[in-house]
Scaffold this active site. Structure first.
Site, PDB file in Angstrom:
ATOM      1  N   HIS A   1       7.260   6.364   7.803  1.00 13.55           N
ATOM      2  CA  HIS A   1       6.810   5.766   6.544  1.00 13.55           C
ATOM      3  C   HIS A   1       6.083   4.431   6.791  1.00 13.55           C
ATOM      4  O   HIS A   1       4.977   4.210   6.274  1.00 13.55           O
ATOM      5  CB  HIS A   1       8.030   5.556   5.638  1.00 13.55           C
ATOM      6  CG  HIS A   1       7.772   4.832   4.355  1.00 13.55           C
ATOM      7  ND1 HIS A   1       7.683   5.483   3.137  1.00 13.55           N
ATOM      8  CD2 HIS A   1       7.590   3.513   4.081  1.00 13.55           C
ATOM      9  CE1 HIS A   1       7.458   4.603   2.179  1.00 13.55           C
ATOM     10  NE2 HIS A   1       7.399   3.383   2.726  1.00 13.55           N
ATOM     11  N   GLU A   2       6.669   3.572   7.605  1.00 17.36           N
ATOM     12  CA  GLU A   2       6.047   2.261   7.852  1.00 17.36           C
ATOM     13  C   GLU A   2       4.717   2.416   8.592  1.00 17.36           C
ATOM     14  O   GLU A   2       3.767   1.677   8.331  1.00 17.36           O
ATOM     15  CB  GLU A   2       7.003   1.349   8.637  1.00 17.36           C
ATOM     16  CG  GLU A   2       8.295   0.997   7.900  1.00 17.36           C
ATOM     17  CD  GLU A   2       8.090   0.415   6.510  1.00 17.36           C
ATOM     18  OE1 GLU A   2       7.005  -0.139   6.228  1.00 17.36           O
ATOM     19  OE2 GLU A   2       9.019   0.548   5.683  1.00 17.36           O
TER      20      GLU A   2
ATOM     21  N   HIS B   1       2.033   3.081   6.138  1.00 14.01           N
ATOM     22  CA  HIS B   1       1.425   1.876   5.566  1.00 14.01           C
ATOM     23  C   HIS B   1       0.381   1.302   6.528  1.00 14.01           C
ATOM     24  O   HIS B   1      -0.727   0.953   6.137  1.00 14.01           O
ATOM     25  CB  HIS B   1       2.493   0.816   5.296  1.00 14.01           C
ATOM     26  CG  HIS B   1       3.362   1.107   4.116  1.00 14.01           C
ATOM     27  ND1 HIS B   1       2.852   1.525   2.910  1.00 14.01           N
ATOM     28  CD2 HIS B   1       4.708   1.033   3.947  1.00 14.01           C
ATOM     29  CE1 HIS B   1       3.852   1.695   2.045  1.00 14.01           C
ATOM     30  NE2 HIS B   1       4.988   1.417   2.650  1.00 14.01           N
TER      31      HIS B   1
ATOM     32  N   HIS C   1       2.250   3.275  -1.506  1.00 14.10           N
ATOM     33  CA  HIS C   1       3.297   4.183  -1.978  1.00 14.10           C
ATOM     34  C   HIS C   1       2.701   5.217  -2.914  1.00 14.10           C
ATOM     35  O   HIS C   1       1.825   4.922  -3.713  1.00 14.10           O
ATOM     36  CB  HIS C   1       4.407   3.402  -2.698  1.00 14.10           C
ATOM     37  CG  HIS C   1       5.253   2.610  -1.762  1.00 14.10           C
ATOM     38  ND1 HIS C   1       5.691   1.343  -2.034  1.00 14.10           N
ATOM     39  CD2 HIS C   1       5.743   2.922  -0.533  1.00 14.10           C
ATOM     40  CE1 HIS C   1       6.417   0.896  -1.014  1.00 14.10           C
ATOM     41  NE2 HIS C   1       6.451   1.830  -0.087  1.00 14.10           N
TER      42      HIS C   1
ATOM     43  N   TYR D   1       8.783   7.011  -3.331  1.00 19.73           N
ATOM     44  CA  TYR D   1      10.104   6.421  -3.593  1.00 19.73           C
ATOM     45  C   TYR D   1      11.102   7.495  -4.019  1.00 19.73           C
ATOM     46  O   TYR D   1      10.736   8.491  -4.619  1.00 19.73           O
ATOM     47  CB  TYR D   1      10.000   5.461  -4.780  1.00 19.73           C
ATOM     48  CG  TYR D   1       9.826   3.995  -4.477  1.00 19.73           C
ATOM     49  CD1 TYR D   1       9.412   3.538  -3.248  1.00 19.73           C
ATOM     50  CD2 TYR D   1      10.073   3.061  -5.475  1.00 19.73           C
ATOM     51  CE1 TYR D   1       9.250   2.173  -3.026  1.00 19.73           C
ATOM     52  CE2 TYR D   1       9.909   1.711  -5.261  1.00 19.73           C
ATOM     53  CZ  TYR D   1       9.504   1.267  -4.040  1.00 19.73           C
ATOM     54  OH  TYR D   1       9.340  -0.063  -3.843  1.00 19.73           O
TER      55      TYR D   1
HETATM   56 ZN   LIG Z   1       6.923   1.583   1.909  1.00 20.37          ZN
END
Ligand SMILES: [Zn+2]
Length: 361
Positions: A208-209, A212, A218, A269
């Site tokens: 996930h990171e 980014h 998101h 999320y």
């Molecule tokens: Zn995030």
């Protein structure tokens, strides 16, 4: 995974105050009294349990133990509420906004046709994409469990056109380093950019990171997200609502932009993010639940990333996806059938990229 309950127990304070009374001798008379002893027992019984979202492996947070002040800034052409914590601007829990590239007041990123573009446009812009599909990286020697980084990188390489190369002197690179939570910048910021990983950050959180760092925001913060999801503000922990604000208000009409929000995205999320009462904070627009995941890139993630980083083998052209948002030359824009659209303060406007600058059509 995340078992960081912030257990704030103020130890019972037993305060014993001794009050000594001195009786002044008058002349030669020394009176000595029993020193009255008063005992003030003050017990602070505040067993405060502050649960942040740090126990939810589906929500990454940069500083699970800290709360900062909320302030509005402008970045990638959008106004966004950030938390000013530990000297950093944090957006939506785990995204770090470079202070030097954001602004407290609106910055012009889209120009009228024929308008002179100022020389200095450093504020508000981001380099965004890595060049030639290569992401350079390095690891802090003290980072525990380095395999989660190697596993996450292998997953990215196996599923996308991106290649991750251990840095050997390159100036732009990701630096995986220990931190109090999981966090990253969005896109290539230039220079060394950190991805922080607390011990509790899993391989999935690391995937996930990295998402980014290669340019993904998101999934639930799509500009058009209100057509796909409902935010239940009544269930959000106090002071955390800003995590759910979009950077632009939805509201332009039309159903012609049909690409759907990808509920299976590793950038999505959890439905219970920042819940104060165990009730969902995010549902589908029709009120039903969905399941979030942190195990792998979804097919939508792969498609989106590969459209940002097309294969270099065949020299094929970039295939942007209709209805998707991309941050290009400092502006977050949506692609739709060969045209770009920008959610301006005056609504959705068609824009065009000319020699590195965006112009209204
Ligand atoms: Zn995030």
């Amino acid at each position: 995974m995340f078992k960081y309950y912030k257990l704030k127990i103020k130890k019972d304070l037993l305060m014993r105050k001794l009050k000594l009374f001195f009786w002044l001798p008058v002349l030669s008379i020394m009176a000595c009294s029993d020193d009255p002893v008063s005992e003030d027992i003050q017990v602070e019984n505040q067993n405060q349990i502050t649960t942040s979202n740090s126990n939810d492996p589906l929500v990454e947070i940069a500083f699970p133990e800290s709360k900062g002040s909320i302030t509005d800034i402008y970045y990638t052409g959008m106004k966004m509420p950030v938390e000013n914590v530990n000297g950093k601007y944090i957006y939506q829990g785990d995204i770090i906004i470079p202070k030097g590239k954001s602004s407290k007041s609106p910055v012009k990123l889209v120009f009228e046709k024929g308008e002179d573009v100022p020389e200095n446009k450093s504020v508000g812009r981001t380099s965004a994409y890595w060049t030639d599909n290569v992401v350079y990286y390095d690891l802090d020697g003290s980072l525990p469990d380095k395999n989660r980084v190697y596993d996450a990188i292998s997953h990215w390489e196996a599923n996308t056109n991106l290649e991750f190369v251990k840095r050997s002197g390159q100036s732009n690179y990701i630096y995986f380093t220990p931190g109090s939570g999981c966090s990253s910048y969005v896109g290539m910021t230039g220079g060394r950019q950190e991805i922080t990983l607390a011990s509790a950050c899993s391989t999935g959180n690391t995937i996930h990171e990295i998402g980014h760092a290669v340019g993904l925001w998101h999934e639930q913060s799509r500009v058009d997200r209100d057509r796909h999801i409902t935010i239940h503000f009544e269930n959000i922990q106090s002071g955390r609502g800003y995590n759910f604000e979009t950077y632009a208000s939805a509201g332009y009409d039309g159903e012609e932009f049909t690409t759907n929000l990808d509920f299976g995205s590793i950038m999505m999320y959890s439905p219970y993010s920042f819940s104060k009462n165990g009730e969902p904070t995010i549902t589908r627009a029709d009120g039903s639940l969905y399941s979030a995941q942190r195990s792998s890139l979804s097919s939508g993630d792969v498609q989106g990333v590969n459209s940002m980083y097309p294969s270099t083998d065949g020299g094929s052209e970039t295939n942007y996806i209709n209805g998707e948002y991309y941050t290009i030359n400092g502006l977050t824009v949506m692609y739709y059938y060969d045209y770009w659209y920008y959610e301006s303060p005056f609504g959705l406007k068609r824009v065009e990229l000319i020699r590195g600058n965006w112009f209204y059509i």
